[in-house]
Motif scaffolding. Structure first.
Motif, mmCIF file in Angstrom:
data_model
loop_
_atom_site.group_PDB
_atom_site.id
_atom_site.type_symbol
_atom_site.label_atom_id
_atom_site.label_comp_id
_atom_site.label_asym_id
_atom_site.label_seq_id
_atom_site.Cartn_x
_atom_site.Cartn_y
_atom_site.Cartn_z
ATOM 1 N N VAL A 173 -29.038 -37.899 -59.980
ATOM 2 C CA VAL A 173 -29.710 -38.824 -60.891
ATOM 3 C C VAL A 173 -29.143 -38.696 -62.301
ATOM 4 N N GLY A 174 -28.756 -37.506 -62.696
ATOM 5 C CA GLY A 174 -28.245 -37.267 -64.051
ATOM 6 C C GLY A 174 -26.923 -37.937 -64.353
ATOM 7 N N VAL A 175 -26.157 -38.273 -63.335
ATOM 8 C CA VAL A 175 -24.877 -38.941 -63.570
ATOM 9 C C VAL A 175 -25.101 -40.388 -64.031
ATOM 10 N N VAL A 176 -26.274 -40.961 -63.745
ATOM 11 C CA VAL A 176 -26.560 -42.344 -64.134
ATOM 12 C C VAL A 176 -26.621 -42.500 -65.658
ATOM 13 N N VAL B 273 -33.975 -42.944 -66.948
ATOM 14 C CA VAL B 273 -33.334 -42.131 -65.915
ATOM 15 C C VAL B 273 -33.078 -40.715 -66.422
ATOM 16 N N TRP B 274 -32.769 -40.562 -67.705
ATOM 17 C CA TRP B 274 -32.607 -39.214 -68.263
ATOM 18 C C TRP B 274 -33.908 -38.428 -68.124
ATOM 19 N N ALA C 36 -34.333 -35.030 -66.014
ATOM 20 C CA ALA C 36 -34.843 -33.811 -66.655
ATOM 21 C C ALA C 36 -36.051 -33.277 -65.896
ATOM 22 N N ASP C 37 -36.922 -34.177 -65.442
ATOM 23 C CA ASP C 37 -38.084 -33.770 -64.653
ATOM 24 C C ASP C 37 -37.642 -33.149 -63.331
ATOM 25 N N MET C 38 -36.658 -33.745 -62.682
ATOM 26 C CA MET C 38 -36.146 -33.197 -61.416
ATOM 27 C C MET C 38 -35.539 -31.818 -61.622
ATOM 28 N N TYR C 39 -34.837 -31.650 -62.742
ATOM 29 C CA TYR C 39 -34.242 -30.353 -63.056
ATOM 30 C C TYR C 39 -35.336 -29.307 -63.266
ATOM 31 N N ALA C 40 -36.355 -29.676 -64.038
ATOM 32 C CA ALA C 40 -37.446 -28.741 -64.339
ATOM 33 C C ALA C 40 -38.207 -28.340 -63.072
ATOM 34 N N ARG C 41 -38.380 -29.271 -62.143
ATOM 35 C CA ARG C 41 -39.099 -28.988 -60.904
ATOM 36 C C ARG C 41 -38.215 -28.364 -59.831
ATOM 37 N N GLY C 42 -36.910 -28.363 -60.056
ATOM 38 C CA GLY C 42 -35.995 -27.851 -59.039
ATOM 39 C C GLY C 42 -35.933 -28.760 -57.816
ATOM 40 N N ALA C 43 -36.115 -30.068 -58.032
ATOM 41 C CA ALA C 43 -36.133 -31.023 -56.928
ATOM 42 C C ALA C 43 -34.777 -31.060 -56.224
ATOM 43 N N GLU D 34 -31.043 -31.052 -44.919
ATOM 44 C CA GLU D 34 -30.814 -29.635 -44.619
ATOM 45 C C GLU D 34 -29.894 -28.991 -45.665
ATOM 46 N N PHE D 35 -28.924 -29.723 -46.144
ATOM 47 C CA PHE D 35 -28.009 -29.223 -47.176
ATOM 48 C C PHE D 35 -28.740 -29.060 -48.513
ATOM 49 N N ALA D 36 -29.593 -30.011 -48.859
ATOM 50 C CA ALA D 36 -30.502 -29.977 -50.006
ATOM 51 C C ALA D 36 -29.840 -29.711 -51.356
ATOM 52 N N PRO D 37 -28.863 -30.538 -51.766
ATOM 53 C CA PRO D 37 -28.301 -30.346 -53.107
ATOM 54 C C PRO D 37 -29.325 -30.766 -54.173
ATOM 55 N N PRO D 38 -29.158 -30.276 -55.405
ATOM 56 C CA PRO D 38 -30.126 -30.613 -56.461
ATOM 57 C C PRO D 38 -30.089 -32.105 -56.793
#
Length: 180
Positions: free
Chosen positions: A138-141, A112-113, A117-124, A129-133
Motif C-alpha cells: 500500500v505504501g508504494v501508492v 493512502v499514506w 501508516a496504520d497497516m505498518y503500526a498494526r503489523g498488518a 501463507e507467505f504473508a508479506p507486510p
C-alpha cells in the motif's frame, strides 16, 4: 528561467532513473510467476511466495514507473480532443486540466499514506501463507503519487513556457546539431 530548466532536468532525470531501475523488476516478476507455473503444473509443488512476489513487483512497477511514463508521454490517453490542436493550445489544455490531476494525487497521498501508516503500526500482513507486510504494498501508492506530482510539475513548467512564449522550454536540436 535557468532555475526552472535545472528543476525540470532534475525531475526528468529522477523519473527516468527510477523508471530504469523499476524496469529491472519486470523480468524478476516474470521469472517468479513462470517458476510458480512450472512448480505447480510440472512438479505438483506450488510455492507459497510466487503469487505475492508477483503482486508486489507488479505494484512497484506500475506505481514507481508511472512518473517515467508521464515523462516520456507514454500514459494511455484519449487524444481525440487534443490531437488536432497546436502544441501551444495543447499546452493551455494541460495547464487547465492539471489542477484536477493535482487534487486527485493529493487525495491519494493523504488517504493512502494514512492507511499504509496504520497497516505498518498494526503489523498488518497479506492473508496468505507467505504473508508479506501490507504496508509495503500500500505504501508504494503514495510514493508513486509523489513522483507523479513532481513529474507533473516539471511538465507544467514546460507547458507554461510554451503557452506564454510559443517556444518549447528546451529547443529541439536541429538536423545539423544531431550529426556526429
Amino acid at each position: 528561467m535557468h532555475l526552472v530548466r535545472r528543476y525540470v532536468r532534475a525531475v526528468d532525470g529522477l523519473s527516468h532513473a527510477i523508471g530504469r531501475v523499476v524496469s529491472w523488476l519486470m523480468p524478476l516478476m516474470v521469472l517468479a510467476l513462470a517458476y510458480e507455473v512450472f512448480a505447480r503444473y510440472v512438479l505438483s509443488a506450488p510455492t507459497i511466495w510466487a503469487f505475492d512476489t508477483g503482486l508486489y513487483l507488479y505494484a512497484f512497477i506500475g506505481m514507481l514507473g508511472g512518473a517515467a511514463a508521464l515523462r516520456h508521454d507514454a500514459h494511455i490517453k484519449v487524444d481525440v480532443l487534443t490531437a488536432r490542436l497546436s502544441d501551444r493550445t495543447r499546452a493551455w489544455f494541460d495547464i487547465l486540466t492539471a489542477p484536477l490531476i493535482v487534487f486527485f494525487l493529493i487525495l491519494v497521498i493523504d488517504y493512502v499514506w494514512a492507511s499504509a501508516a496504520d497497516m505498518y503500526a498494526r503489523g498488518a500482513r497479506r492473508p496468505t501463507e507467505f504473508a508479506p507486510p501490507l504496508w509495503l504494498l500500500v505504501g508504494v501508492v503514495p510514493a508513486g503519487a509523489v513522483l507523479l506530482l513532481m513529474q507533473l510539475s516539471a511538465n507544467l513548467a514546460r507547458s507554461f513556457h510554451l503557452a506564454f512564449s510559443g517556444q518549447p522550454l528546451f529547443p529541439q536540436p536541429s538536423d545539423d546539431d544531431s550529426r556526429p
